[in-house]
Design an enzyme around this catalytic site. Structure first.
Site, short mmCIF file in Angstrom:
data_model
loop_
_atom_site.label_atom_id
_atom_site.label_comp_id
_atom_site.label_asym_id
_atom_site.label_seq_id
_atom_site.Cartn_x
_atom_site.Cartn_y
_atom_site.Cartn_z
N HIS A 254 41.84 23.01 76.44
CA HIS A 254 42.59 22.01 77.22
C HIS A 254 44.02 22.55 77.35
O HIS A 254 44.50 23.23 76.43
CB HIS A 254 42.75 20.67 76.50
CG HIS A 254 41.51 19.99 76.05
ND1 HIS A 254 40.83 20.32 74.92
CD2 HIS A 254 40.86 18.91 76.56
CE1 HIS A 254 39.80 19.51 74.76
NE2 HIS A 254 39.79 18.64 75.74
N ASP B 146 46.08 22.05 74.24
CA ASP B 146 45.78 22.85 73.04
C ASP B 146 46.62 24.11 73.00
O ASP B 146 46.87 24.67 71.93
CB ASP B 146 44.33 23.36 73.03
CG ASP B 146 43.31 22.30 73.34
OD1 ASP B 146 43.57 21.13 73.01
OD2 ASP B 146 42.25 22.64 73.90
#
Ligand code: XLS
Ligand code: NI
Ligand code: NI
Length: 434
Positions: free
Chosen positions: A99, A102
């Site tokens: 993502h 992240d």
């Protein structure tokens, strides 16, 4: 080289006899299974969020992990990437997934977050020149930040819809730049907490329009990967709109997107929806929707999405049997959407969790392939429907009317005789292979 995995060797296939923890006993990437390399069947991916961004918190306590890259600077984000690619090398995995949240620190505003994302994905691109691991899929985190607390595409506030659209665009761009093979949308907060403040009709229209724009954009930039929706029935929302595969199919039909979007099916989400993993896989395949897998397991007592690593060959063999029956992965793969337990503090724990899970999947694939190649189960399945091959029965599915059929029942004196479903025999057959 960072010091994080110091002393940990590269994990290789050593076979069942090895005494090493850091070895594959069953996963031999080059072994041919049904004429295809095991690595190309399983297409393993490491999930960036659980392995490198998750801090070990639970609802009763915060961070337990002490990682040198925790923090909100670009330098630390690069350090995190260095460690991530070192782990990909140690495990020799062909893919990873991420993502936006992240991999890059959140900026003070959208423009800064975007710059951070572009900078860190350029850094990934550089690393991918000297590392073999490729991007299975990218995705946007539209659920952690408080701005998304009432949803992203389904938010009552149009500004959030706009912010989410801009974010997804940036993540598709990043995925495309890195040669990602899929783009995933998991609607973590696309649902509701209470019907008392929720307009279901509006929210569905918003979600449909949002997905149509995603598909339009994919074609516009020439992204040839698959768009995947990841179903989940609840958690974090009380109710999530992408409840399960069947619900997603209805949604896609309604907005004319079947044929454009497939599904990423997660083991634990299937269980939360009251299904088995293999049910969701078989249904997706039957609807032409099968895309990819998020591999994990939940604790069967707790009823939570505990995202543990898989540990059961009999269960995962059922899953891979359906994957093989569906013709195997094309752009999809096996992404370990799984995290350590919060007491598993050591760098070695991160490696060994993946080693064990990879071997579980390899054993499961081999068992499933052996049964499929044996053919007995599929022969029994076909035999059960053999009556439909007769021309007069085919006619009932195309051509004959209710009246024609009624006349035939009378004239031929059709009198159905029940036959055994043979479930226990088939279970015995199954168990000879796992
Ligand atoms: C959470 C989901 C998430 C998706 C990607 O339950 O599994 O991790 O895979 O957003
Ligand atoms: Ni999940
Ligand atoms: Ni997932």
């Amino acid at each position: 080289m960072t010091a994080f995995f110091k002393g940990i060797p590269k994990v290789k296939f050593e076979g069942r006899e090895t005494s090493s923890d850091f070895a594959f006993r069953h996963y031999d990437p080059d072994e041919l299974i049904m004429g295809k390399r095991m690595e190309d069947h399983l297409r393993f991916a490491v999930a960036y969020w659980h392995s490198f961004a998750w801090e070990g918190g639970d609802p009763f306590g915060g961070r337990t992990f002490d990682r040198p890259w925790f923090g909100d600077t670009m330098d630390l984000a690069r350090q995190k990437a260095d460690v991530a690619f070192e782990m990909f090398d140690i495990l020799n995995v062909p893919f990873f997934c991420f993502h936006d949240a992240d991999i890059r620190p959140e900026g003070a505003n959208f423009a800064e977050s975007l710059r951070n994302l572009e900078e860190i994905t350029d850094y990934f691109a550089l690393k991918m020149e000297t590392h073999r691991t490729r991007l299975l899929w990218g995705t946007a985190n539209l659920f952690t930040h408080r701005r998304f607390m009432s949803g992203a595409a389904t938010n009552p506030d149009p500004d959030v819809f706009a912010y989410a659209a801009a974010t997804v665009k940036s993540c598709i761009d990043a995925t495309h730049k890195l040669g990602g093979q899929n783009y995933v949308l998991w609607g973590g907060r696309e649902g509701y907490e209470t019907l008392l403040n929720t307009d279901l009709a509006r929210e569905a229209e918003q979600a449909g329009r949002f997905l149509q724009m995603v598909v339009e954009y994919k074609h516009k930039i020439g992204f040839t990967g698959n768009i995947l929706i990841e179903p989940k029935p609840q958690e974090p929302s009380k109710h999530q709109y992408d409840y399960d595969v069947a619900t997603v199919y209805g949604f896609l039909k309604r907005f004319g997107l079947e044929g454009e979007v497939k599904v990423n099916i997660e083991q634990g989400h299937a269980i939360l929806a009251g299904h088995s993993f293999e049910h969701e896989l078989a249904l997706a395949a039957s609807l032409g929707l099968f895309g990819s897998i998020d591999m994990n397991r939940n604790d069967y007592q707790s009823g939570w999405d505990t995202d543990q690593f898989p540990d059961s060959v009999p269960e995962m063999a059922r899953a891979y049997y359906e994957v093989l029956r569906a013709g195997g992965f094309t752009t999809g793969g096996t992404n370990f959407d799984a995290k350590l337990r919060r007491q598993s503090l050591d760098p070695a724990d991160l490696i060994l969790a993946h080693v064990g899970a990879i071997d579980i999947c390899a054993r499961s694939l081999k068992a499933a392939a052996a049964l499929l190649e044996d053919g007995s189960l599929e022969a029994a399945r076909s035999a059960r429907y053999a009556g439909w091959d007769l021309p007069e029965n085919q006619l009932m599915l195309s051509g004959a009317t209710l009246g024609d059929i009624a006349a035939r029942v009378l004239s031929e004196g059709i009198d159905p005789q029940p036959v055994s479903g043979r479930q226990e025999r088939l279970e015995n057959l199954w168990n000879r292979f796992v």
